[in-house]
Each structure stands twice: as C-alpha cells, then as structure tokens.
Design an enzyme around this catalytic site. Sequence first.
Site, PDB file in Angstrom:
ATOM      1  N   LYS A 156      20.585  18.941  51.268  1.00 34.67           N
ATOM      2  CA  LYS A 156      20.419  17.460  51.501  1.00 34.67           C
ATOM      3  C   LYS A 156      20.983  17.399  53.112  1.00 34.67           C
ATOM      4  O   LYS A 156      21.462  18.108  53.647  1.00 34.67           O
ATOM      5  CB  LYS A 156      21.211  16.651  50.736  1.00 34.67           C
ATOM      6  N   ASP A 196      14.236  10.248  52.016  1.00 38.03           N
ATOM      7  CA  ASP A 196      15.418   9.652  51.073  1.00 38.03           C
ATOM      8  C   ASP A 196      15.584   8.351  51.821  1.00 38.03           C
ATOM      9  O   ASP A 196      14.541   7.894  52.563  1.00 38.03           O
ATOM     10  CB  ASP A 196      16.562  10.600  51.203  1.00 38.03           C
TER      11      ASP A 196
HETATM   12  P1  NAP Z   1      14.418   3.274  50.287  1.00 39.14           P
HETATM   13  O1  NAP Z   1      12.982   3.376  50.267  1.00 39.14           O
HETATM   14  O2  NAP Z   1      14.938   3.545  51.698  1.00 39.14           O
HETATM   15  O3  NAP Z   1      15.101   2.196  49.585  1.00 39.14           O
HETATM   16  C1  NAP Z   1      16.306   2.024  49.381  1.00 39.14           C
HETATM   17  C2  NAP Z   1      16.448   0.580  48.601  1.00 39.14           C
HETATM   18  O4  NAP Z   1      17.906   0.371  48.038  1.00 39.14           O
HETATM   19  C3  NAP Z   1      16.125  -0.530  49.614  1.00 39.14           C
HETATM   20  O5  NAP Z   1      15.655  -1.529  49.087  1.00 39.14           O
HETATM   21  C4  NAP Z   1      17.676  -0.917  50.269  1.00 39.14           C
HETATM   22  O6  NAP Z   1      18.095  -2.238  50.574  1.00 39.14           O
HETATM   23  C5  NAP Z   1      18.613  -0.629  48.663  1.00 39.14           C
HETATM   24  N1  NAP Z   1      19.963  -0.498  49.112  1.00 39.14           N
HETATM   25  C6  NAP Z   1      20.508   0.409  49.967  1.00 39.14           C
HETATM   26  N2  NAP Z   1      21.873   0.342  49.969  1.00 39.14           N
HETATM   27  C7  NAP Z   1      22.281  -0.643  48.887  1.00 39.14           C
HETATM   28  C8  NAP Z   1      23.229  -1.295  48.522  1.00 39.14           C
HETATM   29  N3  NAP Z   1      24.434  -1.008  48.943  1.00 39.14           N
HETATM   30  N4  NAP Z   1      23.109  -2.427  47.571  1.00 39.14           N
HETATM   31  C9  NAP Z   1      21.951  -2.643  47.007  1.00 39.14           C
HETATM   32  N5  NAP Z   1      20.661  -2.201  47.502  1.00 39.14           N
HETATM   33  C10 NAP Z   1      20.829  -1.264  48.577  1.00 39.14           C
HETATM   34  O7  NAP Z   1      15.085   4.779  49.797  1.00 39.14           O
HETATM   35  P2  NAP Z   1      14.550   5.448  48.306  1.00 39.14           P
HETATM   36  O8  NAP Z   1      13.673   6.510  48.811  1.00 39.14           O
HETATM   37  O9  NAP Z   1      13.891   4.592  47.527  1.00 39.14           O
HETATM   38  O10 NAP Z   1      15.849   5.913  47.607  1.00 39.14           O
HETATM   39  C11 NAP Z   1      16.780   4.976  46.767  1.00 39.14           C
HETATM   40  C12 NAP Z   1      17.412   5.999  45.871  1.00 39.14           C
HETATM   41  O11 NAP Z   1      16.846   6.995  45.142  1.00 39.14           O
HETATM   42  C13 NAP Z   1      18.661   6.692  46.512  1.00 39.14           C
HETATM   43  O12 NAP Z   1      19.694   7.088  45.852  1.00 39.14           O
HETATM   44  C14 NAP Z   1      17.767   8.048  46.918  1.00 39.14           C
HETATM   45  O13 NAP Z   1      18.715   9.214  46.993  1.00 39.14           O
HETATM   46  C15 NAP Z   1      17.242   8.191  45.431  1.00 39.14           C
HETATM   47  N6  NAP Z   1      16.131   9.254  45.224  1.00 39.14           N
HETATM   48  C16 NAP Z   1      14.844   9.003  46.208  1.00 39.14           C
HETATM   49  C17 NAP Z   1      13.832   9.866  46.105  1.00 39.14           C
HETATM   50  C18 NAP Z   1      12.509   9.835  46.956  1.00 39.14           C
HETATM   51  O14 NAP Z   1      11.708  10.505  46.413  1.00 39.14           O
HETATM   52  N7  NAP Z   1      12.478   8.917  47.659  1.00 39.14           N
HETATM   53  C19 NAP Z   1      13.893  10.913  45.061  1.00 39.14           C
HETATM   54  C20 NAP Z   1      15.217  11.016  44.249  1.00 39.14           C
HETATM   55  C21 NAP Z   1      16.296  10.109  44.380  1.00 39.14           C
HETATM   56  P3  NAP Z   1      17.958  -2.547  52.133  1.00 39.14           P
HETATM   57  O15 NAP Z   1      16.539  -2.705  52.683  1.00 39.14           O
HETATM   58  O16 NAP Z   1      18.769  -3.712  52.167  1.00 39.14           O
HETATM   59  O17 NAP Z   1      18.954  -1.257  52.782  1.00 39.14           O
END
Ligand code: NAP
Length: 476
Positions: A156, A196
Amino acid sequence: MKNISTNLNNTHIIIIIVDKIKIKTNYSNMSQKFKSFIKLLKERNPNQPEFIQAVTEVAEDVIPYMEECNPAFLDEKILERIMEPERVVSFRVCWEDDNGDIQINRGFRVQMNSAIGPYKGGLRFSPTVNLSILKFLAFEQVFKNSLTGLPLGGGKGGSDFDPRNKSNKEIMRFCQSFMTELSRHIGSNVDVPAGDIGVGEREIGYLFGQYKRIRNEFTGILTGKGPGWGGSLIRPEATGYGLLYFVEQMLYERNISIKGKVITISGSGNVAQFAAIKAVNLGAKVITVSNSDGVLHDKDGFTIDKIHFITKLKNKGSRDFKEYTDLYDSTFTPGKTPWIYPCDIALPCATQNELDTEDAAFLIKNGCFCIAEGANMPCTMGAVKLILKSGISYAPGKAANAGGVAVSGLEMSQNRIGQCWTEEKVDAKLKHIMHDIHNTCTHYGKEESGKINYLKGANIGGFIKVAKAMCAQGIV
Ligand code: NAP
C-alpha cells in the site's frame, strides 16, 4: 469443521475437527501466547494505533488456529514475520502550485509481503495518510489478496497530499513528482499499485504517463488504467459490485433475498457509488450516502439516475449535496453518519473506524441483520465485538471488498497477454472470485452452531496460503 467444547480440571479444552484432523486446544496457554505477541506488536510499533488494531484482529483468530492446527507456523514465527514489512520507502515529493509556490509532501510505499506474488495494493492521497494507516492497509491487503486466489502479494502507498480544492494542473504536477521517485521501486513483476481514496482514473493517468516518460516503456505497472490504454473493463465498478455479490451470498446462506431490503451506505466515492448501483439493480432500496461532512438521506430510495446525479456532484467537488436536496425530497444532515437510520443491511464504504460501538448498538437495536465492509476496517474493534456477539452476519473488508483487487489482478493478466476481455467475461470472473472467497470464509469460519464467523474465516483462509509459501521459501 466441527467443534466440541469440554471442561477438564478447570482448563477449557476445545476439540476442533478441521479437514478430518482432530486437534485439542488449551485456551489458557493460548491467551498467554496471544498476550506476548501483542506486547511485541505494541513495543515494535509505538504510535501506530491503526496498524496495531489490524494486526490484533488477525492475531485473535490466527494464533489459536496455529496452536490448534499448525504449530509449525508458530515455530517458523510466521505471524511475527508477516507483521514486519519487507520494505518501507518514504520520500519527499516537491511540486509547484498554481501560484508558483513550492509545496512539500511526503510519499510512501509499504511493500508488506511478496510470498505469493508481486506487491499489490492501492495508493491513497489524503491529508490523513501516515505510516500507521498505510501499514494497516498493507497488512490487510496481504490477507485480502491471498483470499482472491490470485498470485498477488500485499502493499500500500500514498501521500499526505490533499487533492481537494486543487486544480487539474496541480494534481498533474503532484502526480508527476510522486511517480518520479516511486518509479524506482515498482515494476510489473515487482510492485503494481492501484487507486484508493483520492486516487481515481485521472490520477492513475498522470502517474502512468510519468512512468512511461521516465522508463520509456508501456507496461502494466499500475492498475485502474483507462479502458483505452490497458485498463480492464469493470475495474471502476469492481469493489462495489463485488461487495454486493458477497452480500448476496451471505443472505443466500440464511435463505434471505436481497429484494426490497433497506440498505444504508456510507461514503459517496468509487466504492459507495457502484455498491449503490448494484444494490438498486438487485432490487434493494438504498437510502443513504455520505461524505466527511455529513449524511444524505433519501427516504424514497436512490434510483440509478439519482446515483448518477450524485456522481456528477462528487466529480464537481460539491460537499453538501445541496443541488440534490433542492431537486429531490431528501435531507442532508451535517456531522451525522448513515448509521442513525434504521436498515436491514449496512455497508460502510467510506474510511477506517467510521462505525463505532455506539453506531453498532444503534444498528442492532434497529433490526439490521447484515453488515459488510466496503471500506477497509471501517468498524472499530469494539463495534466488531458487539456485532459478532449480536448474531448479525458480519463480513470484514478483507473478504467483502476484495473485488477491486481481484479485477486489478485480472487487469495484470490481460496486460501480460496483450488482451482486453469483455465486460461480461470480467464480471463473471469477479462473481466467481467473490463466491470462492465466500466459500473460504464458510470453510474456516463455520461455528458449532452453524453460524458463520466471516472474520475468523477470512483471517485463517487468507493466512494459510501466505504462511505455507513463507515456510517453503525459507527464512527470508
Ligand atoms: P473515494 O472514491 O476517494 O471515496 C471516499 C469516500 O469516503 C468519499 O465520499 C469521502 O468523502 C468519504 N470519506 C472519507 N473520509 C471520511 C470520513 N472520515 N467520514 C465520512 N466519509 C468519509 O475512495 P474509495 O475508493 O471509494 O475508497 C473508500 C474505501 O474503500 C477506503 O477505505 C478504501 O481503502 C476502500 N477500498 C477501495 C477500493 C477501490 O477499489 N477503490 C478497494 C478496496 C477497498 P469526502 O469527499 O468528503 O472526502
């Protein structure tokens, strides 16, 4: 697997039958082993609470398993070795903002474990990024990648760079500077990062362009690329879709249909959006999404058009969903989370430790019967304990959100053979992988009562493959 419990001379003995092998366990000894492991973990990783949390959650299942089923793994100190990253790279990232001012950020890559394949795991750009968070994510990734059945090690990385309120050009300059250093440490057979939080297709594009410029080669060193330049179809959708394929299996196990079920989702980014779309397409009613400022509640449920509207708002950087609440009968509540709303199924898809004990108690009281993690470690340790005790079906992120890395693995395969598979083919493979992960969890997590402990199943199922490979490869 069958468990028989008995009490001899005040010593609690558990006999577990795994794969027809009978194993006796003395829990009083085990807890001593566990305690000394946790002491070591804390001593070696001071001020890294998220990393300690992630390792502890795994150790709680894996140490008893090793004592019961595979003491050789204890002799080989496999868990002590897995918790130590093979390599951590930390570097300076300098870039110029639009005013010509010099900005300095920190970049990291944690190369955690390469026993079963090249390091693989996302890059996170967020001001909250630090070594504790990246080490916890890399540690989780080792188990998740193993569960997919693909030859992928765990890693990561990321930066404390905040992409919010930055211009396109600033994002590009930052990505170029970041990749200038990262390019020395990655490669298609070495380490293949992906996106991510804060790293989507745009950032992957800038990172890939810079790597190509420096190395003069077009190769699969990143996944999540655009479909016209080496990316896999279904990669953007994969984590959210995979989560719902996993949830369907959890419900199927209990003879419950997803149709008509009320779902609360947190986050409104990549994972949340595609989880919502798949849930709606499967006939469920999704009533919330959120961001770091608060929660959007639509009591009538989101339609696909409404979710697309949210995507547009998110892409514009809108933070209060005002345009949505102006258009549709809905409310945005600042400072609140989705867990205040009664639901059948809760899908935390935002960030780590976003669902605490109080939230869990609320969900349980309101009749929620399934919680599956789209985000990594979104439930606090206290929340997980409460949820497991309550009898709710609970799936940890390392199992339920593995769809993203699974399709990244498929992207790597397509890049190697120079092919681009159809959407249908990738989706079918994704579904198959999620079903296999569910089967692994069931195999290692089924309890005497017939209930499935998905956390235990995922921890042990993910651990065994890596541990065997480490034993085979000697003390390295
Ligand atoms: P993303 O597209 O950047 O979206 C993150 C979302 O979470 C945004 O809506 C953000 O809101 C919100 N957020 C961040 N911090 C927050 C908080 N403290 N309280 C409430 N909402 C919050 O990221 P993502 O790819 O969807 O990833 C989300 C999660 O899934 C992470 O834990 C990541 O590690 C996990 N994940 C992602 C993938 C992938 O393929 N992308 C795969 C496995 C796991 P704001 O816009 O206000 O910041």
